[in-house]
Design an enzyme around this catalytic site. Structure first.
Site, mmCIF file in Angstrom:
data_model
loop_
_atom_site.group_PDB
_atom_site.id
_atom_site.type_symbol
_atom_site.label_atom_id
_atom_site.label_comp_id
_atom_site.label_asym_id
_atom_site.label_seq_id
_atom_site.Cartn_x
_atom_site.Cartn_y
_atom_site.Cartn_z
ATOM 1 N N TRP A 163 -7.698 -0.109 -5.428
ATOM 2 C CA TRP A 163 -8.271 0.829 -6.832
ATOM 3 C C TRP A 163 -6.927 0.559 -7.142
ATOM 4 O O TRP A 163 -7.135 0.980 -8.300
ATOM 5 C CB TRP A 163 -8.095 2.590 -6.229
ATOM 6 N N ASN A 164 -5.945 -0.122 -7.194
ATOM 7 C CA ASN A 164 -5.135 0.234 -7.897
ATOM 8 C C ASN A 164 -5.556 -0.371 -9.385
ATOM 9 O O ASN A 164 -4.848 0.266 -10.622
ATOM 10 C CB ASN A 164 -3.791 -0.227 -7.600
ATOM 11 N N LYS A 187 -16.825 -6.418 -3.227
ATOM 12 C CA LYS A 187 -17.015 -4.560 -2.969
ATOM 13 C C LYS A 187 -15.197 -4.094 -3.878
ATOM 14 O O LYS A 187 -14.352 -4.166 -3.137
ATOM 15 C CB LYS A 187 -16.364 -4.390 -0.966
ATOM 16 N N PRO A 188 -15.616 -2.668 -4.894
ATOM 17 C CA PRO A 188 -14.707 -3.134 -5.241
ATOM 18 C C PRO A 188 -14.413 -1.417 -4.103
ATOM 19 O O PRO A 188 -15.263 -0.720 -3.032
ATOM 20 C CB PRO A 188 -15.202 -2.030 -6.317
ATOM 21 N N GLY A 238 -4.718 -5.777 -0.984
ATOM 22 C CA GLY A 238 -4.894 -4.347 -0.110
ATOM 23 C C GLY A 238 -3.700 -4.239 0.659
ATOM 24 O O GLY A 238 -2.644 -5.207 0.693
ATOM 25 N N SER A 239 -3.889 -3.623 1.725
ATOM 26 C CA SER A 239 -2.484 -2.855 2.421
ATOM 27 C C SER A 239 -2.475 -4.161 4.032
ATOM 28 O O SER A 239 -3.288 -4.788 3.974
ATOM 29 C CB SER A 239 -2.984 -1.761 3.290
ATOM 30 N N GLU A 260 -3.371 -11.109 -1.077
ATOM 31 C CA GLU A 260 -2.126 -10.637 -1.367
ATOM 32 C C GLU A 260 -2.375 -8.553 -0.989
ATOM 33 O O GLU A 260 -2.721 -7.954 -1.025
ATOM 34 C CB GLU A 260 -2.575 -10.432 -3.170
ATOM 35 N N LEU A 261 -1.103 -9.356 -0.030
ATOM 36 C CA LEU A 261 -0.617 -7.608 0.469
ATOM 37 C C LEU A 261 0.226 -6.720 0.094
ATOM 38 O O LEU A 261 0.811 -7.068 -1.111
ATOM 39 C CB LEU A 261 -0.491 -7.699 2.479
ATOM 40 N N CYS A 294 1.408 -3.647 -6.771
ATOM 41 C CA CYS A 294 2.051 -4.309 -5.862
ATOM 42 C C CYS A 294 3.081 -5.294 -6.641
ATOM 43 O O CYS A 294 3.785 -5.453 -5.803
ATOM 44 C CB CYS A 294 0.530 -5.685 -5.108
ATOM 45 N N GLU A 392 6.394 1.154 1.785
ATOM 46 C CA GLU A 392 5.651 0.927 0.691
ATOM 47 C C GLU A 392 5.789 1.978 0.261
ATOM 48 O O GLU A 392 4.467 2.703 1.102
ATOM 49 C CB GLU A 392 4.794 -0.381 0.261
#
Length: 522
Positions: A163-164, A187-188, A238-239, A260-261, A294, A392
């Site tokens: 979402w960011n 899938k957003p 995401g996370s 990318e986490l 991120c 984080e």
């Protein structure tokens, strides 16, 4: 905010416009999820939710469309991306308004998303024909072996976007997949569905055939899981916790994935840095999108001789930041995305203060500005027993630490499970490059916080350690969506000719290989 600006922003999500966007969701379940703006808590849309059957149907349609798409010459596929480049600037105000409504971010940070989509579209639109062209490779024997490398599309790529940065993450990762000849199912995040649907609208307007880029909506635990079961490759942002689960399932299915986490990114201010430039860069690096980036900075390591002077400049700039809801470029920072994010930020600050940290700026929520606003916050005296020391925060909170020298700064910066982004400020760029090379981070910026590496689309971008695997951008960002194939044509058999004994054949081959080595051949 001026009345014309407010009127334009409200028109961007007028009821008819919302209906046009939500009609693009691959969904027949009859269920909906509410899209709520962080700016005031109001409802933006009721967005259809995709069932498992809808996802299966979307993949079936995508596979059929992909077969025809893969036959389209690469230059024609690339031309579509170049048309998209122009469209995002033609529609810039409309796009920025929708991104702001859904994410709550300041307009300057929404503009980064427009730029990112445009730069990726231009780069892959220009580079894909060359990168995907059949490439000659050195063969077994000079003149006798002709070897060519081809790149075939994976098939249907699943993109799970956060979402960011809802426009960037939904579209930019999909562009190299599309130009490589794949179809894409995205899938957003449920908080920012409309931005992804704007992306679908733009791609259709640019000329993308139907069913090649579809959007499915729903909670990640169900819709994301169903997408992974169908996809031929997964691109996840995401996370770290969720990324591990995605990686396990992709591994079980033996399909590729890039991720990318999380990050706990450090910025180093060396003792010879231009402190005004470092302070300005740190403000942008720490508080872009209210710290929900991120690659934003959450740790500042400042050389002891300049620590006080830097902090004075940095804190003054932070206190002067304009924080508000505004559909023009006057705000320095906007809102957090949700009550959950606000709670995390508040908990991290309260925990640090209760254990002895000092607040140099901010440190509190701003409900007077909107339901999820939090003041840009600077902490000092943060210690390992505090949550924000290693975890984080993903919000507008940064900790400042005093370090003795370059070696101590590097050691502290690398003392993290994460390794996504970093920055070094110094007047001596040779020294800064030497420091940068010792940092455990996928990207390092010198005399800039994040934009230099982020905007260098020709170079790979991604994380080390718990910050992910694989890369976006550059050659890697395109070829990861392909299956390489080697085709080698041999003019003479690789076997003893005529009545030659194998002993003599082996000596002949060994002599030839030694000769190639002496000649410097690969």
């Amino acid at each position: 905010m001026t009345a014309p600006t407010q009127d334009r922003a409200e028109h961007a999500l007028a009821p008819e416009r919302v209906r046009t966007l939500t009609a693009r969701v691959a969904a027949t379940s009859g269920e909906t999820v509410r899209s709520v703006t962080p700016l005031n808590g109001g409802t933006l849309a009721e967005v259809p939710v995709s069932s498992n059957a809808d996802i299966a149907t979307a993949f079936a349609r995508a596979r059929e469309a992909q077969v025809a798409w893969a036959r389209v010459p690469v230059r024609e596929r690339a031309a579509l991306l170049l048309r998209l480049h122009d469209l995002v600037f033609q529609r810039q105000n409309d796009i920025l308004d929708i991104v702001q409504w859904e994410s709550g971010k300041a307009r300057r940070h929404a503009f980064e998303e427009v730029c990112d989509v445009a730069m990726n579209a231009r780069y892959y639109g220009r580079m894909a024909p060359r990168l995907l062209h059949p490439a000659r490779r050195a063969g077994l024997f000079p003149l006798l072996t002709r070897t060519v490398e081809l790149h075939h599309p994976k098939g249907v790529v699943g993109v799970i976007a956060p979402w960011n940065y809802p426009l960037t993450m939904a579209i930019s990762d999909a562009l190299p997949a599309l130009v490589a000849g794949n179809a894409v199912i995205t899938k957003p995040a449920t908080q920012t569905t409309l931005c992804a649907l704007v992306g679908a609208e733009l791609l259709a307007e640019a000329g993308l055939p139907a069913d090649l880029w579809q959007v499915v909506i729903g909670e990640g635990s169900r819709v994301g899981a169903a997408l992974i079961e169908e996809a031929d490759f997964v691109c996840f942002t995401g996370s770290t916790q969720t990324g591990r689960a995605v990686a396990r399932r992709c591994g079980e299915r033996l399909i590729g994935a890039t991720m990318e986490l999380g990050g706990k990114n450090p910025l180093l201010v060396l003792d010879d840095a231009d402190l005004d430039k470092a302070a300005e860069g740190a403000v942008r690096g720490c508080f872009s999108n209210a710290g929900q980036l991120c690659i934003s900075m959450e740790r500042l390591y400042v050389a002891a001789p300049v620590f006080d002077a830097f902090c004075e400049r940095f804190v003054a700039r932070v206190r002067d930041m304009v924080v508000k809801a505004s559909f023009d470029f006057t705000a320095d920072m906007g809102s957090l995305i949700s009550a959950q994010q606000l709670a995390t930020v508040s908990e991290h600050v309260d925990d640090a203060v209760s254990k002895g940290a000092e607040i140099l700026a901010g440190g509190k929520a701003r409900p007077d500005l909107g339901p999820y606003f939090f003041a840009p916050t600077v902490l000092t005296g943060v210690t390992p027993d505090m949550a924000c020391y290693r975890e984080e925060t993903f919000g507008p909170v940064v900790s400042v630490y005093r370090v003795g020298d370059d070696r101590a700064a590097v050691a502290a910066a690398n003392d993290s499970a994460y390794g996504l982004n970093a920055a070094v400020y110094s007047r001596d760029t040779r020294r800064a490059r030497a420091v940068a090379a010792r940092l455990r981070a996928g990207t390092v910026n010198i005399n800039e916080a994040y934009a230099a590496a982020w905007g260098s689309i020709d170079a790979p971008m991604g994380g080390m350690g718990d910050s992910g695997m694989g890369r976006r951008h550059g050659i890697d960002g395109l070829l990861k969506y392909t299956e390489p194939q080697t085709i080698a044509v041999q003019r003479l058999p690789v076997a003893p000719p005529g009545g030659m004994s194998y002993d003599r054949f082996a000596r002949t081959i060994a002599t030839g290989l030694r000769t190639l080595h002496r000649l410097g051949r690969r």
